[in-house]
Design a protein around this motif. Structure first.
Motif: not given
Length: 378
Positions: A156-158, A168-169, A326-328, A62-64
């Motif tokens: 931010d998916l980092s 970034t999603l 959505c898009a990345e 995940a990206a939390l």
């Protein structure tokens, strides 16, 4: 709700804009690639907020994170006036022909009474490139400005690591996976769709009425509401599932059902409910595990498309939206990958399903100046 301010002047790492609220957050040093670890940290009182994104596949990274600063307002995001970036489409992933074939394969499986899957959601993507770096914040502004309800998100998916570092999603989702405010819970799943005809009001209304009368779309929708209702009844009280109603977005008509429930103040948080509900049949299929296997076989890894984006505080309040429309955006700001999917049942038509994804792609591509997909992409 608590409010703190981000005074660094940097673009936020997380934004969720909704009609009644905007949550904006900075990055943070306390990060979680496991949603369950994030729940534990919230429950312990060590942190006050969690923001970020859940992937489509439960258990994937995940990206939390716990942001260093959070701003919560009772009004939606106020977009600036960015120039429309220039993106040129360069590929469809897969090709339209291959997507139709995947749908046909799924329809054949679903028509077999011995096969366990009754519905599966198949998606496709289109890739676009820009000669100049584009800010995710500018895309967010365009998404919010073009949505009558000011829906928009940026994450931010980092934290997920690997190929997601710097990615970034960004998008504008109309679908509430779950929202908890005090002891009140709402889930508003959307399933069953028709493309809008915005330049012809009569045709647009006819499309809406045809969707509302469609037994195929109502059956597809019922798979979703049955599962969401069952999950909520296991964890909540007073679950109410009304009849489906028409829900409009800038590009599509949907069947939607606002499902409400209550929980004790010490009951499951918005994040815990999101984990329990995700993925719903609206983005995966039914039964969930079997549908997910079909998706993996026909489509491959989805990443954060059709996951969830949102926030939760230590009191359990929060909101999680399904990460669709959505898009990345790549780390260098020059490559964009936009996604769209559709629910497949035994009565589905491959050509109609391709057209549905084309309509949904317009929600993310249209505000970027791409009004039509060229032959070989759409």
């Amino acid at each position: 709700m608590s409010r703190t301010s981000n005074t660094t002047g940097a673009d936020p790492a997380f934004v969720l804009s909704r009609p009644q609220r905007m949550v904006s957050a900075s990055a943070g040093a306390t990060m979680f690639r496991s949603a369950h670890e994030a729940v534990t940290a919230l429950r312990s009182g060590r942190i006050s907020h969690i923001v970020g994104a859940l992937p489509f596949t439960p258990g994937a990274p995940a990206a939390l994170w716990a942001p260093d600063s959070v701003t919560i307002t009772q009004t939606p995001h106020e977009p600036g006036a960015p120039a429309t970036p220039r993106f040129d489409l360069d590929a469809a992933l897969p090709t339209p022909q291959e997507h139709r074939q995947r749908v046909a394969t799924a329809v054949e499986l679903l028509a077999d009474p011995a096969h366990p899957v009754r519905k599966v959601v198949l998606a496709r993507a289109v890739r676009a490139a820009s000669p100049e770096p584009v800010r995710a914040q500018d895309i967010l502004d365009l998404m919010v400005a073009s949505d009558p309800l000011s829906n928009g998100f940026l994450v931010d998916l980092s934290v997920a690591g690997g190929r997601y570092r710097g990615t970034t999603l960004v998008g504008s989702s109309p679908e509430i996976l779950v929202r908890r405010t005090g002891n009140e819970v709402l889930s508003h799943p959307l399933a069953g769709s028709a493309r809008r005809v915005l330049d012809d009001p009569a045709a647009d209304r006819a499309a809406a009425e045809a969707l509302l009368a469609s037994s195929k779309d109502h059956a597809e929708h019922r798979f979703v509401t049955d599962q969401v209702g069952a999950v909520l009844r296991e964890r909540c009280a007073d679950v109410d599932t009304p009849a489906p109603e028409l829900t409009s977005t800038p590009a599509m008509w949907h069947l939607g059902t606002p499902i409400t429930a209550t929980v004790p103040l010490a009951g499951p948080s918005a994040l815990e409910l999101a984990i329990a509900l995700h993925p719903t049949p609206a983005v995966c299929g039914t039964p969930t595990a079997a549908a997910a296997r079909v998706i993996a076989e026909l489509e491959g890894e989805r990443g954060f498309y059709a996951g969830a984006v949102g926030w939760c505080d230590a009191d359990g309040n929060g909101e999680w939206m399904v990460s669709i429309r959505c898009a990345e955006l790549a780390a260098d700001g020059t490559a964009l990958l936009a996604y769209a999917g559709g629910g497949i049942v035994a009565e589905s038509d491959p050509a109609a399903e391709l057209a549905e994804t084309t309509g949904k792609l317009q929600r993310i591509l249209g505000p970027l100046g791409i009004t039509e997909l060229p032959v070989g992409v759409g």
